[in-house]
Write a protein that holds these residues in place. Sequence first.
Motif, PDB file in Angstrom:
ATOM      1  N   ILE A  47       0.836  -1.199   0.000  1.00 27.12           N
ATOM      2  CA  ILE A  47       0.000   0.000   0.000  1.00 27.12           C
ATOM      3  C   ILE A  47       0.869   1.246   0.000  1.00 27.12           C
ATOM      4  CG2 ILE A  47      -1.722   1.277   1.342  1.00 27.12           C
ATOM      5  CD1 ILE A  47      -2.800  -1.387   2.292  1.00 27.12           C
ATOM      6  N   LEU A  48       2.022   1.173   0.693  1.00 24.64           N
ATOM      7  CA  LEU A  48       2.951   2.307   0.731  1.00 24.64           C
ATOM      8  C   LEU A  48       3.845   2.348  -0.512  1.00 24.64           C
ATOM      9  CD1 LEU A  48       3.904   2.082   4.479  1.00 24.64           C
ATOM     10  CD2 LEU A  48       2.816   4.015   3.400  1.00 24.64           C
ATOM     11  N   SER A  49       3.489   1.600  -1.543  1.00 23.70           N
ATOM     12  CA  SER A  49       4.215   1.505  -2.822  1.00 23.70           C
ATOM     13  C   SER A  49       5.695   1.207  -2.621  1.00 23.70           C
ATOM     14  CB  SER A  49       4.019   2.747  -3.688  1.00 23.70           C
ATOM     15  OG  SER A  49       4.545   3.882  -3.076  1.00 23.70           O
ATOM     16  N   ALA A  50       5.972   0.216  -1.741  1.00 23.19           N
ATOM     17  CA  ALA A  50       7.344  -0.259  -1.561  1.00 23.19           C
ATOM     18  C   ALA A  50       7.371  -1.733  -1.944  1.00 23.19           C
ATOM     19  CB  ALA A  50       7.801  -0.061  -0.123  1.00 23.19           C
ATOM     20  N   GLU A  51       7.335  -2.003  -3.256  1.00 24.58           N
ATOM     21  CA  GLU A  51       7.178  -3.392  -3.713  1.00 24.58           C
ATOM     22  C   GLU A  51       8.386  -4.236  -3.356  1.00 24.58           C
ATOM     23  OE1 GLU A  51       6.905  -0.814  -5.796  1.00 24.58           O
ATOM     24  OE2 GLU A  51       4.752  -0.691  -6.202  1.00 24.58           O
ATOM     25  N   PHE A  52       9.585  -3.662  -3.565  1.00 31.01           N
ATOM     26  CA  PHE A  52      10.803  -4.457  -3.347  1.00 31.01           C
ATOM     27  C   PHE A  52      10.913  -4.869  -1.884  1.00 31.01           C
ATOM     28  CE2 PHE A  52      15.411  -4.984  -2.797  1.00 31.01           C
ATOM     29  CZ  PHE A  52      15.638  -5.913  -3.794  1.00 31.01           C
ATOM     30  N   VAL A  53      10.618  -3.936  -0.978  1.00 27.51           N
ATOM     31  CA  VAL A  53      10.691  -4.262   0.450  1.00 27.51           C
ATOM     32  C   VAL A  53       9.631  -5.300   0.802  1.00 27.51           C
ATOM     33  CG1 VAL A  53      10.695  -3.295   2.763  1.00 27.51           C
ATOM     34  CG2 VAL A  53      11.533  -1.945   0.881  1.00 27.51           C
ATOM     35  N   ALA A  54       8.452  -5.215   0.179  1.00 28.85           N
ATOM     36  CA  ALA A  54       7.401  -6.188   0.468  1.00 28.85           C
ATOM     37  C   ALA A  54       7.834  -7.589   0.070  1.00 28.85           C
ATOM     38  CB  ALA A  54       6.111  -5.796  -0.260  1.00 28.85           C
ATOM     39  N   ILE A  55       8.441  -7.706  -1.122  1.00 31.37           N
ATOM     40  CA  ILE A  55       8.900  -9.035  -1.572  1.00 31.37           C
ATOM     41  C   ILE A  55       9.990  -9.549  -0.635  1.00 31.37           C
ATOM     42  CG2 ILE A  55       9.955 -10.300  -3.467  1.00 31.37           C
ATOM     43  CD1 ILE A  55       7.234  -9.413  -4.170  1.00 31.37           C
ATOM     44  N   THR A  56      10.916  -8.647  -0.246  1.00 24.55           N
ATOM     45  CA  THR A  56      11.976  -9.060   0.676  1.00 24.55           C
ATOM     46  C   THR A  56      11.387  -9.524   1.995  1.00 24.55           C
ATOM     47  OG1 THR A  56      13.276  -7.324  -0.334  1.00 24.55           O
ATOM     48  CG2 THR A  56      14.186  -8.363   1.603  1.00 24.55           C
ATOM     49  N   GLN A  57      10.365  -8.791   2.468  1.00 19.34           N
ATOM     50  CA  GLN A  57       9.707  -9.183   3.721  1.00 19.34           C
ATOM     51  C   GLN A  57       9.155 -10.602   3.612  1.00 19.34           C
ATOM     52  OE1 GLN A  57       8.873  -7.303   6.534  1.00 19.34           O
ATOM     53  NE2 GLN A  57       7.055  -8.258   7.347  1.00 19.34           N
ATOM     54  N   VAL A  58       8.475 -10.902   2.486  1.00 18.68           N
ATOM     55  CA  VAL A  58       7.910 -12.243   2.327  1.00 18.68           C
ATOM     56  C   VAL A  58       9.022 -13.285   2.303  1.00 18.68           C
ATOM     57  CG1 VAL A  58       6.649 -13.732   0.757  1.00 18.68           C
ATOM     58  CG2 VAL A  58       5.843 -11.423   1.169  1.00 18.68           C
ATOM     59  N   LEU A  59      10.098 -13.002   1.534  1.00 19.48           N
ATOM     60  CA  LEU A  59      11.175 -13.994   1.406  1.00 19.48           C
ATOM     61  C   LEU A  59      11.875 -14.216   2.743  1.00 19.48           C
ATOM     62  CD1 LEU A  59      12.912 -13.066  -1.947  1.00 19.48           C
ATOM     63  CD2 LEU A  59      11.533 -15.056  -1.462  1.00 19.48           C
ATOM     64  N   VAL A  60      12.286 -13.111   3.391  1.00 19.42           N
ATOM     65  CA  VAL A  60      13.137 -13.239   4.580  1.00 19.42           C
ATOM     66  C   VAL A  60      12.304 -13.633   5.796  1.00 19.42           C
ATOM     67  CG1 VAL A  60      14.669 -12.021   6.126  1.00 19.42           C
ATOM     68  CG2 VAL A  60      14.851 -11.665   3.693  1.00 19.42           C
ATOM     69  N   TYR A  61      11.197 -12.895   6.044  1.00 19.98           N
ATOM     70  CA  TYR A  61      10.455 -13.142   7.279  1.00 19.98           C
ATOM     71  C   TYR A  61       9.616 -14.407   7.180  1.00 19.98           C
ATOM     72  CZ  TYR A  61      11.424  -9.076  10.097  1.00 19.98           C
ATOM     73  OH  TYR A  61      12.032  -8.164  10.899  1.00 19.98           O
ATOM     74  N   ILE A  62       8.707 -14.429   6.186  1.00 16.39           N
ATOM     75  CA  ILE A  62       7.781 -15.557   6.137  1.00 16.39           C
ATOM     76  C   ILE A  62       8.504 -16.814   5.681  1.00 16.39           C
ATOM     77  CG2 ILE A  62       5.593 -16.323   5.161  1.00 16.39           C
ATOM     78  CD1 ILE A  62       4.913 -13.345   4.847  1.00 16.39           C
ATOM     79  N   GLY A  63       9.516 -16.623   4.798  1.00 18.06           N
ATOM     80  CA  GLY A  63      10.216 -17.795   4.308  1.00 18.06           C
ATOM     81  C   GLY A  63      11.226 -18.344   5.290  1.00 18.06           C
ATOM     82  N   ALA A  64      12.014 -17.467   5.924  1.00 15.30           N
ATOM     83  CA  ALA A  64      13.151 -17.948   6.706  1.00 15.30           C
ATOM     84  C   ALA A  64      12.929 -17.821   8.204  1.00 15.30           C
ATOM     85  CB  ALA A  64      14.410 -17.189   6.301  1.00 15.30           C
ATOM     86  N   VAL A  65      12.499 -16.627   8.665  1.00 16.57           N
ATOM     87  CA  VAL A  65      12.439 -16.389  10.109  1.00 16.57           C
ATOM     88  C   VAL A  65      11.392 -17.286  10.770  1.00 16.57           C
ATOM     89  CG1 VAL A  65      11.844 -14.655  11.821  1.00 16.57           C
ATOM     90  CG2 VAL A  65      13.364 -14.064   9.973  1.00 16.57           C
ATOM     91  N   THR A  66      10.235 -17.461  10.098  1.00 17.93           N
ATOM     92  CA  THR A  66       9.192 -18.307  10.677  1.00 17.93           C
ATOM     93  C   THR A  66       9.662 -19.745  10.809  1.00 17.93           C
ATOM     94  OG1 THR A  66       7.672 -16.882   9.527  1.00 17.93           O
ATOM     95  CG2 THR A  66       6.773 -18.859  10.493  1.00 17.93           C
ATOM     96  N   VAL A  67      10.374 -20.214   9.769  1.00 15.22           N
ATOM     97  CA  VAL A  67      10.895 -21.586   9.834  1.00 15.22           C
ATOM     98  C   VAL A  67      11.884 -21.721  10.987  1.00 15.22           C
ATOM     99  CG1 VAL A  67      12.191 -23.310   8.548  1.00 15.22           C
ATOM    100  CG2 VAL A  67      10.488 -21.947   7.389  1.00 15.22           C
ATOM    101  N   LEU A  68      12.726 -20.677  11.167  1.00 24.12           N
ATOM    102  CA  LEU A  68      13.667 -20.689  12.291  1.00 24.12           C
ATOM    103  C   LEU A  68      12.925 -20.777  13.622  1.00 24.12           C
ATOM    104  CD1 LEU A  68      16.515 -18.112  11.701  1.00 24.12           C
ATOM    105  CD2 LEU A  68      16.717 -20.517  12.192  1.00 24.12           C
ATOM    106  N   PHE A  69      11.839 -19.975  13.744  1.00 22.45           N
ATOM    107  CA  PHE A  69      11.075 -19.995  14.988  1.00 22.45           C
ATOM    108  C   PHE A  69      10.474 -21.380  15.230  1.00 22.45           C
ATOM    109  CE2 PHE A  69      10.555 -15.250  15.047  1.00 22.45           C
ATOM    110  CZ  PHE A  69      11.207 -15.113  16.234  1.00 22.45           C
ATOM    111  N   LEU A  70       9.927 -21.979  14.166  1.00 22.70           N
ATOM    112  CA  LEU A  70       9.323 -23.301  14.344  1.00 22.70           C
ATOM    113  C   LEU A  70      10.392 -24.318  14.727  1.00 22.70           C
ATOM    114  CD1 LEU A  70       6.690 -23.276  11.493  1.00 22.70           C
ATOM    115  CD2 LEU A  70       6.288 -23.242  13.934  1.00 22.70           C
TER     116      LEU A  70
END
Lengths: 166, 100
Positions: A47-70
Amino acid sequence: MAQNIAFGTVALLMIVGAVRVVTTKNVVHAALWLVVVLSGAAAQYLILSAEFVAITQVLVYIGAVTVLFLFGTMLTRAQLGKAIDLNNKNWALGIPVAVLLLGTLVYALVDTFGDDKLINDPKDVPQVSTLQISDSVFSPYLIPFWALSFVLLAVLVGAIVLSRKD
Amino acid sequence: MLINQFLLLGAVLFSIGVYGVIARKNAVLVLMSVELILNSVNINILAFALRNGGDPAGHTFALYIIAVAAAEVGVGLALVILVYRNRRSISLDELSEMKG
């Protein structure tokens, strides 16, 4: 208008998810609610028109950090059922602290920014291209980038040293 | 869109994260609360970047914060697993050796 509706829906989902992260009695559920909050944050970046940061957020946080937490949860707990004692003895002390902090922040923000618009002309939304971001990373902010590289190297070495068996 | 709607969302997430850090005993849950705090900061930074006419510096530092947060989780969970291996428990209130 459509942006405001999207913002409100996602914000509500994020706040519910965040409250569940800090109140749920099951660590795995907390990790899954954290995914809701992180995806909501990615949507807010869009919504804040930051597409690159949004994709990075999905890759790093949802892809990696969540798996680390689990992984962390599974490696540190024998059974995955309900755990009752996830809170401190005097956990209620956190409520006044959080409410006081929120009150101060809300007062300061409303007092400072009031009804300021995010973008003055809705037809001319400023766009940041990936080219501009890479130019910014590799010329004016190169020193922080180097520092970050050293931090990542230190983390790599540190995590291996810490979790080695002998 | 008002700038305050994003800043207030950030403030709410920040306060919830602070509550989590104070109230939780389980070390993994404390790390999750820290992630909430870091995300609220990122929302603020990107809102200000858009307000400054799409400043790429804001996006750059949002990316740096994401990298630092990932590093923090990596080393934090390594520490948590080390504590668990030595003590069979990750309750933070039992780690009181350094108490004077």
